[in-house]
Design a protein around this motif. Structure first.
Motif, PDB file in Angstrom:
ATOM      1  N   CYS A 252       0.832  -1.193   0.000  1.00 25.45           N
ATOM      2  CA  CYS A 252       0.000   0.000   0.000  1.00 25.45           C
ATOM      3  C   CYS A 252       0.876   1.256   0.000  1.00 25.45           C
ATOM      4  O   CYS A 252       0.553   2.245  -0.641  1.00 25.45           O
ATOM      5  CB  CYS A 252      -0.911   0.018   1.226  1.00 25.45           C
ATOM      6  SG  CYS A 252      -1.992  -1.407   1.297  1.00 25.45           S
ATOM      7  N   ALA A 282       3.220   4.329  -2.969  1.00 26.39           N
ATOM      8  CA  ALA A 282       3.621   3.267  -3.900  1.00 26.39           C
ATOM      9  C   ALA A 282       4.006   3.857  -5.254  1.00 26.39           C
ATOM     10  O   ALA A 282       4.737   3.237  -6.022  1.00 26.39           O
ATOM     11  CB  ALA A 282       2.472   2.265  -4.046  1.00 26.39           C
ATOM     12  N   GLU A 283       3.518   5.080  -5.548  1.00 21.81           N
ATOM     13  CA  GLU A 283       3.873   5.735  -6.829  1.00 21.81           C
ATOM     14  C   GLU A 283       5.171   6.531  -6.704  1.00 21.81           C
ATOM     15  O   GLU A 283       5.482   7.352  -7.558  1.00 21.81           O
ATOM     16  CB  GLU A 283       2.753   6.687  -7.270  1.00 21.81           C
ATOM     17  CG  GLU A 283       1.429   6.016  -7.559  1.00 21.81           C
ATOM     18  CD  GLU A 283       0.521   5.856  -6.332  1.00 21.81           C
ATOM     19  OE1 GLU A 283      -0.608   5.407  -6.505  1.00 21.81           O
ATOM     20  OE2 GLU A 283       0.965   6.196  -5.199  1.00 21.81           O
ATOM     21  N   SER A 328      -3.067   8.716  -3.051  1.00 23.90           N
ATOM     22  CA  SER A 328      -2.421   7.575  -3.726  1.00 23.90           C
ATOM     23  C   SER A 328      -3.470   6.575  -4.193  1.00 23.90           C
ATOM     24  O   SER A 328      -4.056   5.849  -3.381  1.00 23.90           O
ATOM     25  CB  SER A 328      -1.444   6.892  -2.763  1.00 23.90           C
ATOM     26  OG  SER A 328      -1.094   5.622  -3.246  1.00 23.90           O
ATOM     27  N   THR A 330      -2.999   3.783  -5.723  1.00 22.51           N
ATOM     28  CA  THR A 330      -2.574   2.406  -5.398  1.00 22.51           C
ATOM     29  C   THR A 330      -2.946   2.085  -3.959  1.00 22.51           C
ATOM     30  O   THR A 330      -3.400   0.980  -3.658  1.00 22.51           O
ATOM     31  CB  THR A 330      -1.045   2.248  -5.577  1.00 22.51           C
ATOM     32  OG1 THR A 330      -0.682   2.788  -6.830  1.00 22.51           O
ATOM     33  CG2 THR A 330      -0.620   0.801  -5.481  1.00 22.51           C
ATOM     34  N   LYS A 333      -6.700   1.343  -3.713  1.00 20.44           N
ATOM     35  CA  LYS A 333      -7.089   0.036  -4.252  1.00 20.44           C
ATOM     36  C   LYS A 333      -6.582  -1.101  -3.343  1.00 20.44           C
ATOM     37  O   LYS A 333      -7.326  -1.994  -2.949  1.00 20.44           O
ATOM     38  CB  LYS A 333      -6.508  -0.080  -5.665  1.00 20.44           C
ATOM     39  CG  LYS A 333      -6.744  -1.422  -6.337  1.00 20.44           C
ATOM     40  CD  LYS A 333      -6.381  -1.363  -7.808  1.00 20.44           C
ATOM     41  CE  LYS A 333      -5.762  -2.675  -8.252  1.00 20.44           C
ATOM     42  NZ  LYS A 333      -4.328  -2.678  -8.393  1.00 20.44           N
ATOM     43  N   ASN A 334      -5.292  -1.053  -2.999  1.00 19.80           N
ATOM     44  CA  ASN A 334      -4.694  -2.168  -2.255  1.00 19.80           C
ATOM     45  C   ASN A 334      -5.160  -2.219  -0.803  1.00 19.80           C
ATOM     46  O   ASN A 334      -5.304  -3.296  -0.233  1.00 19.80           O
ATOM     47  CB  ASN A 334      -3.162  -2.087  -2.310  1.00 19.80           C
ATOM     48  CG  ASN A 334      -2.639  -2.520  -3.664  1.00 19.80           C
ATOM     49  OD1 ASN A 334      -3.419  -2.898  -4.525  1.00 19.80           O
ATOM     50  ND2 ASN A 334      -1.341  -2.445  -3.865  1.00 19.80           N
TER      51      ASN A 334
END
Length: 1297
Positions: A252, A282-283, A328, A330, A333-334
């Motif tokens: 995450c 994460a990006e 973020s 990501t 989603k995670n």
């Protein structure tokens, strides 16, 4: 024979579940389905579980006044009031309202916990609950909240943060991010531990049992891995911890950590800044976050530039998760996927255990950044970790205050026991952390100028001392060796006095920690003890092992109340001025009144009598049983004492002897009315001693057994009459009891009462002249106990050579490690393991200096860990030297001669496995090694490198507080089940489960035993789904609190496999059995009696799925193991032959089938006789096999004669039906069903109830008459046993075949 279980103190359950010491428990809210019900008893105390009817037990003088299990009240009915739950509606910001089931005795705080665990509300921590606009108090019970009822609406209101709340929030978010990551379990922190069941069941159990696998005959892959098959020599280590798919965590964030700009400067604090966080998404976006009183927002700081102004997007969120969702994609989603997975896991996989369980292997793990872990390491964590205001905890005050809580009725007792248990588990965790800090050199000593061995430490209100003989305190007892064993003896004493639980008598919180070769004792601190000298403080006992002795009337009064259950004799000793001093404990036991006015006892190392087999005393000879076995032997210390279980067993044995002797005399009186009663001297009693099963009377051979039973019942009644001293017993009856008392060494002449004087044979203790006769009797009693241990108890034990070798190696390893510096630890441990287990002939140790070159060679460090002296002596050890020392240690310590000079010889000679030895030494010493395959047998390179040693953990011994009421219910339930009352038993066990949950939280060894029994009961009653659900919990709990490869866990796996098979989940059943077999191979090897049961189970399941060849491999191995351990003529072997014959029949190999069934038939015929049902069944089956064989032969002949034109009737080869396989599985697992209709059952119960009423009436009638005149039938006489529905006479898992 009247066997009694009621003298076991609460600490030593008679038969609950003979578990190893419980290492577990835990707070966790039971699921909605298992809300604890409050249970009220009319009697308001455990005594209400006692038997009202019938004569009172003879004043046994020994043992607590506990009931026999299952003695249910008839007069005082146990009323179980279920507090009915109700549902409330929860209104939280941003999500749909939902309803929640609650129970009136829950606290508001528990709803908070549920919301912090729910998938859609888990990101909130700082909120309050409001009802009709009023805020609810965190700690109030729901029943006390005005207006709260079915359907009430509770609103979640976000509250402003404080620094403490912000930290709790960040910690909680970190926990959610790591919820599927097993690293905390591998690292042994925060009471996390491992569980692998879900890997083998594949989510295939319980409610979600879609039965997608193995519906009757779906094709399923049954072939086990090669290393599981019988006869395989391969013992891989990696399958022990299979990699779980969920562990590849969804990333995450890359980094979440505290910012270097903390704490906020004054002007920012006045703007509401509480702390700053640094995040890399994460990006790869780096952001700085402010935690403020209103919530979380991005600021403009960078790594090198401080700018606390809000950054864009200017989004303020009350929850850190909501903010990260914004910045973020990501993460959004995670994190959602992670929480979905988290809530799908079984709660038992994630609830914390109350005591830490450590794993001896772990895979190679990435070391990731973790702000919370880093902060925990560098702060003491005490301010907010315990959620208690103020700084450090006053452990002593907490431990003693919980003991003082009221205990008059059940709710009070539950509250008290819960508090005691919680404080003990917290204290154990704190003491363990402190002990490790002391040995690692991170705590300053309170006497820093003294030699390191003599230093003492105080950390977090806990006192730490090392297991060395400082100031020659133990000089006469064995010096340092005695100082090393004294703490565990003392802990056993504390455990025992705590279990007796006398009001007004206090013990210290005590934990013993073995870490890096040192033994550390951690104790709570008596208020005021540090300000005064010990000589002034001690007002009872002796500080110099019996030279100066003092006593105190209040202590005598308190200790007198413990003397019956602990079987300690009140006695007198002489002090240095030759004055008589009265004691009710050993002289070492010290009494100190603290500044808080409480009466403390400490130094309880001689609570139990000495073991004379290891204490040669000049001028004293031991009984023949001892001298014949070469005892007494000098031991390296003089603190060897008998275990409490042994003392209890000895007294139990003496009680039976007492009953037999009295019955014998009564019969002799009856037989010869004219003769005077036979006198029995001590010597006569002891001739019976050596033959404990001597018949109760010479003429008993001609009479029925019933008469001896009724004779014992008469004795029982007579003993009660004499003891009550109401003058109703006739003189001859008194004489009988007096003789029997004298013969068994009872201290009373009117009742059975065996007690020990713990100071007998203590060096330096003297007794007054007037007590010489008593002292002589006490010496004899101790000698008898020493003989009893050798003649009755030890023959039931087997010597484990592997255990002997690893214990000897542990003793050597302990002193080996004491000379190792921290920087050389992994090199030293891997070198020791190479010398111990590797076939490589000359391993070389790598000294830590190899890695870095230091300019200053001779730095002297002040604060060294104890005993570290830049010592590299460990590096010169060789395998030859180590094994020579192991053989020497085995001889010196255990008096056992090992016939081996290397590890390979030991493995060859004794049939051991290196992997098993590795597991044992690792568990005993706290080593954790890398999970990989080790080439132990390579002669070209050593098996271990330093990289293979991952960690060294503490080995912790502590007190396990008990849930006494729950335990009474559990015993009563067990007894009901054994009488065949399954439904009533089930209700009692369920009630016990509720109470256990109430005291221990959701995780504990005793809860595990409860769940196992419930599962078995549901299985017997035909409710397979419920059996599966309970057994699944039992397996998970056993893995979590005892260890993934603990012998108990292996058994739980086998039971679960049986219930899976019964529920048609065949492939799951097989994978569970294969797992159990792998674990058994790893822990014990193939040559173990339990392997027969396991292989029979696997063979039967494979037979059921028509894998005949594979099935035979397992069944034939089971036959071989059974034959080896039970003898070729045992009934187990007969059953094994029958199972093999059935598979050969299915393969149409009738000759082999007949051969095996004949073997079985012969055994049945010789053991049980021609008319036994088993022999007849076998005979029928033989006929059937013969007919099939003849039919097959005819067909073959027809083919030979007429070739392809032969007219062949089709042969009937039947695949085994699932029902027949299940029936055999039940038989081998000790579950017997006897088909009874509901009507039969009702009739049986009515019959049993009628008999009980008759007995009751006759007993009451007899009470009014002369006690010698009648011989009432004893409770549970053989007739009753015959009429009990034997559906589950003994559902204990140990019953096999």
């Amino acid at each position: 024979m009247v066997i009694k279980t009621d003298e076991l103190p609460a600490a030593a359950p008679a038969d609950s579940a003979r578990e190893p010491s419980p290492q577990a428990g835990g707070k966790g809210r039971p699921g909605a389905a298992e809300l604890p019900s409050v249970m009220l008893l009319n009697g308001d105390c455990p005594e209400s579980l006692k038997k009202e009817e019938g004569p009172a037990e003879p004043p046994r003088e020994n043992g607590l006044d506990e009931t026999e299990p299952g003695e249910e009240t008839t007069g005082q009915e146990v009323i179980v009031i279920q507090d009915t739950g109700f549902s409330v509606k929860i209104l939280a910001p941003g999500i749909e309202p939902f309803s929640l089931q609650v129970s009136p005795q829950e606290m508001v705080q528990e709803i908070h916990q549920v919301l912090m665990d729910r998938e859609d509300t888990c990101h909130r921590t700082c909120f309050s609950l409001h009802l009709d606009g009023n805020m609810l108090d965190h700690f109030s019970e729901l029943r006390s909240v005005e207006g709260l009822q079915e359907g009430s609406v509770l609103r979640v209101v976000e509250e402003p943060y404080t620094v403490r709340e912000a930290r709790i929030h960040v910690r909680h978010v970190r926990d959610l991010l790591k919820s599927l990551d097993p690293s905390d379990a591998f690292n042994g922190v925060d009471c996390n531990s491992l569980s692998f069941l879900s890997v083998f069941t594949d989510g295939d159990l319980g409610d979600s049992g879609k039965r997608k696998k193995g519906l009757e005959m779906d094709p399923i892959d049954c072939t086990p891995p090669e290393y599981i098959l019988p006869g395989s020599r391969e013992r891989p280590l990696c399958p022990l911890q299979p990699q779980n798919r969920d562990w590849k965590p969804l990333q995450c964030l890359k980094v979440l950590t505290m910012s270097g700009w903390n704490p906020p400067p004054g002007n920012r604090r006045m703007h509401g800044d509480l702390m700053y966080l640094f995040v890399i998404t994460a990006e790869d976006r780096q952001v700085s976050i402010t935690a403020s009183t209103r919530g979380f927002y991005l600021n403009q700081s960078t790594a090198y530039h401080f700018n606390p102004k809000p950054a864009s997007p200017r989004f303020l969120s009350h929850s850190l998760v909501e903010l990260l969702n914004q910045i973020s994609p990501t993460f959004k989603k995670n994190f959602a996927a992670l929480q979905k997975k988290r809530v799908q896991r079984h709660p038992f996989e994630r609830i914390a255990t109350p005591f830490q369980v450590y794993s001896w292997t772990a895979p190679q793990a990435e070391h990731a950044m973790d702000c919370v872990r880093a902060e925990d390491a560098y702060t003491s964590r005490l301010g907010y970790e315990e959620h208690i205001p103020g700084q450090t905890r006053d452990w002593n005050e907490e431990l003693q205050t919980t003991r003082e809580l009221p205990r008059k009725n059940l709710p009070e007792r539950l509250l008290r026991e819960r508090a005691i248990f919680k404080v003990h588990s917290d204290f154990t965790a704190a003491a363990t952390r402190g002990a490790m800090a002391v040995i690692d050199g991170n705590v300053m000593a309170i006497n820093p100028s003294e030699e390191t061995k003599m230093q003492m430490f105080i950390w977090n209100n806990i006192f730490f001392s090392l297991g060395f003989d400082v100031r020659d305190h133990y000089k006469d007892f064995g010096g340092d060796v005695a100082a090393y064993v004294a703490p565990t003896n003392d802990l056993n004493g504390v455990r025992t006095y705590n279990a007796v639980d006398v009001e007004g008598l206090y013990t210290l919180g005590t934990v013993v920690v073995d870490y890096r070769g040192y033994r550390v004792t951690a104790q709570s601190i008596i208020p005021g003890i540090l300000e005064r000298d010990q000589e002034q403080s001690v007002i009872y006992g002796s500080i110099d092992f019996g030279k100066t002795v003092v006593s105190h009337p209040r202590y005598l009064e308190l200790l007198e109340r413990t003397s019956r259950p602990l079987k300690i004799l009140r006695h007198r000793v002489l002090n240095d001025r030759d004055e008589e001093v009265e004691l009710c404990s050993s002289v070492e036991c010290k009494g100190i009144i603290g500044n808080d006015g409480r009466h403390y006892i400490l130094d309880l190392l001689r609570t139990f009598p000495p073991d004379l087999n290891f204490l040669p005393v000049p001028g004293e000879t031991l009984p023949e049983e001892c001298t014949r076995a070469g005892f007494p032997r000098a031991h390296r210390h003089k603190l060897c004492c008998l275990r409490q279980e042994l003392v209890d067993a000895f007294v139990e044995h003496r009680y039976l002897l007492f009953m037999k002797l009295a019955a014998l005399q009564l019969m002799q009186q009856k037989a010869s009315k004219m003769e005077s009663p036979t006198s029995l001297e001590n010597g006569d009693g002891l001739s019976l001693e050596s033959k404990p099963d001597a018949p109760p009377a010479p003429e008993a051979g001609g009479e029925e057994e019933g008469s001896s039973a009724s004779g014992l019942a008469t004795v029982k009644e007579l003993a009660e009459t004499v003891a009550s001293d109401d003058g109703t017993a006739d003189p001859r009856g008194r004489e009988v009891i007096r003789n029997a008392c004298k013969a068994v060494g009872s201290i009373s002449s009117t009742a059975f009462d065996v007690r020990f004087n713990p100071d007998i044979f203590s060096p330096g203790v003297r007794f007054p002249e007037s007590c010489q006769e008593e002292v002589r009797d006490q010496k004899q009693l101790l000698k008898d106990a020493a003989a009893f241990l050798l003649s009755c108890q030890i023959p039931g034990l087997k010597i484990g050579i592997g255990e002997l070798i690893t214990r000897s190696a542990k003793h050597i390893f302990k002193t080996y490690l004491q000379g190792v510096e921290l920087s050389g630890l992994s090199a030293a441990i891997s070198h020791f393991l190479n010398c111990f287990l590797s076939s490589y002939p000359n391993p070389v140790a790598h000294l830590p200096a190899d890695e870095l070159i230091s300019k200053k060679r001779n730095r002297r460090r002040r604060n060294r860990p104890p005993g570290a002296a830049d010592n590299t002596a460990w590096a010169v050890m060789t395998p030859q030297e180590l094994w020579k020392n192991i053989c020497q240690e085995a001889k010196n310590y255990f008096d056992f001669s090992l016939e081996c000079e290397t590890v390979d010889q030991a493995v060859e000679t004794y049939g051991l496995q290196k992997i098993t030895l590795l597991r044992e030494i690792s568990l005993k010493t706290g080593i954790q090694i890398l999970l990989k395959e080790y080439s132990f047998d390579s002669r070209h390179k050593p098996a271990f490198t330093e990289e293979d040693v991952l960690n060294i953990f503490p080995v912790v011994k502590h007190v396990n507080p008990k849930a006494s009421d729950a335990f009474h219910f559990f015993q009563s339930g067990q007894a009901k089940v054994q009488q065949g009352f399954l439904k009533e038993g089930c209700e009692l066990i369920n009630e016990a489960l509720n109470l256990f949950n109430n005291v221990y939280g959701a995780m504990h060894v005793e809860i595990c035993a409860c769940l196992r029994l419930l599962a078995r009961l549901h299985y017997i009653m035909g409710d397979y789904a419920e059996a599966l659900s309970n057994q699944q919990k039992a397996v998970l709990m056993s893995e979590r609190v005892m260890g993934i490869e603990h012998p108990n866990t292996i058994q739980e796996y086998m039971h679960l496999a049986l219930y899976c098979f019964a529920s048609s989940q065949l492939s799951t059943a097989l994978s569970l059995l294969y797992r159990a077999r792998y674990l058994t191979l790893l822990v014990f090897g193939e040559d173990h009696p339990e392997m027969a049961l396991l292989d029979n189970n696997i063979g039967l399941v494979l037979h059921g799925v028509m894998e005949y060849d594979l099935s035979l491999r397992f069944l034939e191995n089971a036959l071989a193991v059974s034959t080896k351990y039970h003898g070729p003529k045992s009934l187990k072997v007969a059953l094994s032959h029958h199972l093999v014959a059935r598979v050969y029949e299915s393969k149409a190999e009738f000759r082999s089938a007949l051969q095996h069934e004949k073997e079985g038939y012969t055994i049945y015929k010789t053991q049980l006789g021609e008319d036994h049902e088993k022999t007849k069944e076998s005979s029928e089956y033989l006929k059937c096999l013969t007919q099939q064989a003849v039919a097959l032969q005819r067909t073959m002949n027809e083919i030979y004669r007429n070739g392809s034109s032969a007219n062949i009737p089709p042969l009937k080869f039947t695949a085994p039906s699932m029902a027949s396989v299940l029936e055999q599985l039940n038989v081998i697992n000790g579950i017997l069903f006897i088909p009874l209709s509901q009507k039969d059952l009702e009739n049986l119960k009515a019959e049993v109830a009628r008999r009980q009423q008759l007995q009751e009436a006759s007993r009451n009638r007899d009470k009014a008459e002369e006690p010698m005149a009648t011989e009432p039938e004893p409770v549970g006489a053989s007739e009753d046993a015959a009429t009990q529905p034997p559906a589950a006479k003994d559902p204990s898992p140990s019953l096999q075949g």
